[in-house]
Enzyme design. Structure first.
Site, PDB file in Angstrom:
ATOM      1  N   GLY A 149      -4.596   7.985  -1.943  1.00  0.00           N
ATOM      2  CA  GLY A 149      -3.476   8.683  -1.323  1.00  0.00           C
ATOM      3  C   GLY A 149      -2.150   8.072  -1.706  1.00  0.00           C
ATOM      4  O   GLY A 149      -2.062   7.280  -2.651  1.00  0.00           O
ATOM      5  N   ASP A 150      -1.117   8.436  -0.949  1.00  0.00           N
ATOM      6  CA  ASP A 150       0.237   7.997  -1.268  1.00  0.00           C
ATOM      7  C   ASP A 150       0.811   7.162  -0.134  1.00  0.00           C
ATOM      8  O   ASP A 150       0.061   6.593   0.675  1.00  0.00           O
ATOM      9  CB  ASP A 150       1.116   9.205  -1.585  1.00  0.00           C
ATOM     10  N   LYS A 178      -5.998   0.737  -0.419  1.00  0.00           N
ATOM     11  CA  LYS A 178      -5.221   1.933  -0.712  1.00  0.00           C
ATOM     12  C   LYS A 178      -4.351   1.630  -1.934  1.00  0.00           C
ATOM     13  O   LYS A 178      -3.269   1.056  -1.830  1.00  0.00           O
ATOM     14  CB  LYS A 178      -4.360   2.316   0.497  1.00  0.00           C
ATOM     15  N   GLU A 192      17.262  -4.759  -8.300  1.00  0.00           N
ATOM     16  CA  GLU A 192      16.088  -4.796  -9.165  1.00  0.00           C
ATOM     17  C   GLU A 192      15.995  -3.468  -9.920  1.00  0.00           C
ATOM     18  O   GLU A 192      15.813  -2.414  -9.320  1.00  0.00           O
ATOM     19  CB  GLU A 192      14.822  -5.020  -8.338  1.00  0.00           C
ATOM     20  N   GLY A 196      -0.866   5.195   3.227  1.00  0.00           N
ATOM     21  CA  GLY A 196      -0.667   3.785   3.531  1.00  0.00           C
ATOM     22  C   GLY A 196      -0.065   3.577   4.906  1.00  0.00           C
ATOM     23  O   GLY A 196      -0.440   2.651   5.624  1.00  0.00           O
ATOM     24  N   GLU A 215       4.409  -9.204  -0.814  1.00  0.00           N
ATOM     25  CA  GLU A 215       4.906  -9.605  -2.135  1.00  0.00           C
ATOM     26  C   GLU A 215       5.793  -8.469  -2.611  1.00  0.00           C
ATOM     27  O   GLU A 215       5.305  -7.407  -2.991  1.00  0.00           O
ATOM     28  CB  GLU A 215       3.720  -9.854  -3.079  1.00  0.00           C
ATOM     29  N   CYS A 221       7.650  -7.632 -11.055  1.00  0.00           N
ATOM     30  CA  CYS A 221       8.531  -8.111  -9.987  1.00  0.00           C
ATOM     31  C   CYS A 221       9.164  -9.452 -10.314  1.00  0.00           C
ATOM     32  O   CYS A 221      10.238  -9.775  -9.812  1.00  0.00           O
ATOM     33  CB  CYS A 221       7.764  -8.182  -8.675  1.00  0.00           C
TER      34      CYS A 221
END
Length: 480
Positions: free
Chosen positions: A204-205, A173, A381, A209, A247, A281
């Protein structure tokens, strides 16, 4: 509307079909802000069908030789379509075309090479105290791969290559912002001869998920994305003891000691922070500088930030592009405004669009100095081309500042003293340490600690994430 490649169909076993769920939220071209065509996401029945297709796949019974051949063929297909991948990545997420070609596609090929190279060791049984005491490494089972948009090919390849190497059938996904990259990769899988059901694709979004994560047929969830989403996934998976590899975010420190090669450290550190428009990241987004060189470092960094070019994705050259979406752009702008409100010293950049760009989601490369740990821009972040600088007096203070966020993905150390380099590297609370601009070796484990998640990807470590470990005593292996 922008003329862009159509969104790929879902692949469920051998069936290709459009999503039957609700429409995804409105999406826009990162470079112009123009509206893109809306598409429908996979519904719960399609999620269940994809998991079933993976469960009934025979991929787990494939031999090591078959898996190596399949991944080698996949690698060749990606290389063959490298220009198409670069074009799609550039248009989907706004990555400059040269960066998309060399870094985005290049990283995916490098990681797949490392996975293939690790397979002979990863798939071999190990003996303990003779042939009748051995360890087997078996596929963990059907795995959900939920991947982000910022490195859309690389992040899929890291997971997909390792899963297939281990013998796990998968349901992929990808991010709703980069489905076309995933679609082309699926075509490469089919052309490489990977059998039906071993790889399934759901478009999808986050809701899609979430349905996938909750499905009882998923044995392992490998997720790359936000810490918030990773925390939710971990909670759901824990309820049925499903394996997770997470992650997540990062707020990586880059420590510059007074004895470092300052010009090189500043040049490399600035570039590492802003590449991919700051949307990595492991970006070196917090620069910690020893007091004697602090003023000079701020001046040099300001010059490099000012010289960082920002331009359209389809323009060749060494520049950065836009944030991927309106939401990401607004987040970056809000955090720049927060830094100003917190009285951090704005040295370069600031809010608004860069000069010469009148539309799209472009951020100005921005430098804040004199940033303290109590400021949000030190802790949060930002995921944009924003660098903070903080002075320190002693090695102990530098380590404390580097470890002063919840994250622990990466850290960077600049010093000519090898004893200090080793000592500081061991003291830093992070999964990956790079000293004096040294790149990680191919196949080195990628991942972090704390709010940056758990588990490792890449090379042998990536394959191990998709394997169960079985100890057998009293029965030697019988080769047939």
């Amino acid at each position: 509307m922008e003329n862009i490649d159509p969104v790929p169909l879902n692949l469920i076993g051998t069936a290709r079909e459009p999503g039957r769920g609700a429409a995804v939220a409105a999406q826009h071209d990162p470079a112009t802000g123009s509206l893109r065509p809306i598409y429908r996401k996979a519904d719960t029945a399609q999620v269940a069908a994809a998991v079933h297709a993976a469960q009934t796949s025979d991929w787990g019974n494939s031999t090591p030789a078959q898996r190596i051949a399949a991944l080698s063929a996949l690698r060749d297909q990606i290389a063959t379509y490298s220009q198409d991948f670069a074009r799609i990545i550039s248009r989907e997420i706004g990555a400059p075309i040269d960066f998309a070609r060399t870094a985005q596609v290049g990283a995916a090929l490098s990681h797949l090479d490392a996975t293939i190279a690790a397979m002979p060791v990863a798939l071999r049984e190990e003996e303990l105290d003779g042939a009748e005491h051995r360890i087997r490494f078996e596929p963990v089972g059907v795995s959900a791969l939920i991947t982000p948009w910022n490195w859309p090919l690389n992040q899929i390849v890291l997971k997909l290559g390792a899963a297939l190497a281990a013998g796990c059938a998968v349901v992929l996904k990808p991010s709703e912002l980069s489905p076309r990259t995933a679609g082309l990769l699926i075509e490469c899988c089919l052309r490489a001869g990977i059998p039906p059901g071993a790889v399934n694709l759901l478009i999808g979004d986050a809701e899609t998920g979430a349905h996938l994560v909750r499905h009882s047929g998923i044995a392992h969830i490998s997720f790359t994305g936000s810490t918030r989403a990773g925390r939710q996934i971990a909670g759901v998976a824990a309820g049925r003891f499903a394996r997770t590899t997470l992650e997540l975010g990062g707020k990586s420190a880059n420590i510059l000691f007074a004895d470092c090669d300052l010009e090189t450290a500043i040049r490399q550190g600035t570039a590492h922070c802003v590449r991919n428009a700051g949307q990595s990241c492991n970006a070196a987004s917090r620069m910690l500088v020893e007091r004697p060189i602090y003023a000079q470092a701020v001046a040099l960094t300001a010059r490099h930030m000012h010289e960082t070019a920002v331009d359209l994705p389809d323009v060749p050259g060494n520049h950065i592009g836009p944030q991927v979406s309106s939401a990401q752009y607004l987040r970056v702008q809000q955090l720049i405004a927060q830094g100003i409100a917190e009285k951090a010293r704005l040295v370069s950049g600031g809010p608004g669009l860069p000069d010469g760009l009148m539309a799209g989601f472009f951020s100005r490369p921005t430098l804040f100095a004199d940033v303290t740990p109590d400021m949000e821009i030190f802790q949060t972040e930002i995921f944009g081309p924003v660098l903070t600088m903080t002075p320190f007096e002693t090695e102990e203070e530098a380590i404390a500042l580097a470890n002063a966020t919840p994250y622990g993905l990466a850290a960077y150390v600049q010093t000519t003293d090898p004893v200090r380099a080793d000592r500081v590297s061991r003291a830093l609370h992070a999964g990956m340490i790079q000293v004096n601009g040294t790149s990680r070796a191919q196949g080195a484990p990628f991942g972090g600690v704390g709010a940056s998640g758990w588990g490792r990807e890449a090379g042998l470590w990536g394959i191990r994430a998709f394997q169960e470990i079985k100890s057998i005593s009293g029965a030697a292996a019988v080769r047939t």
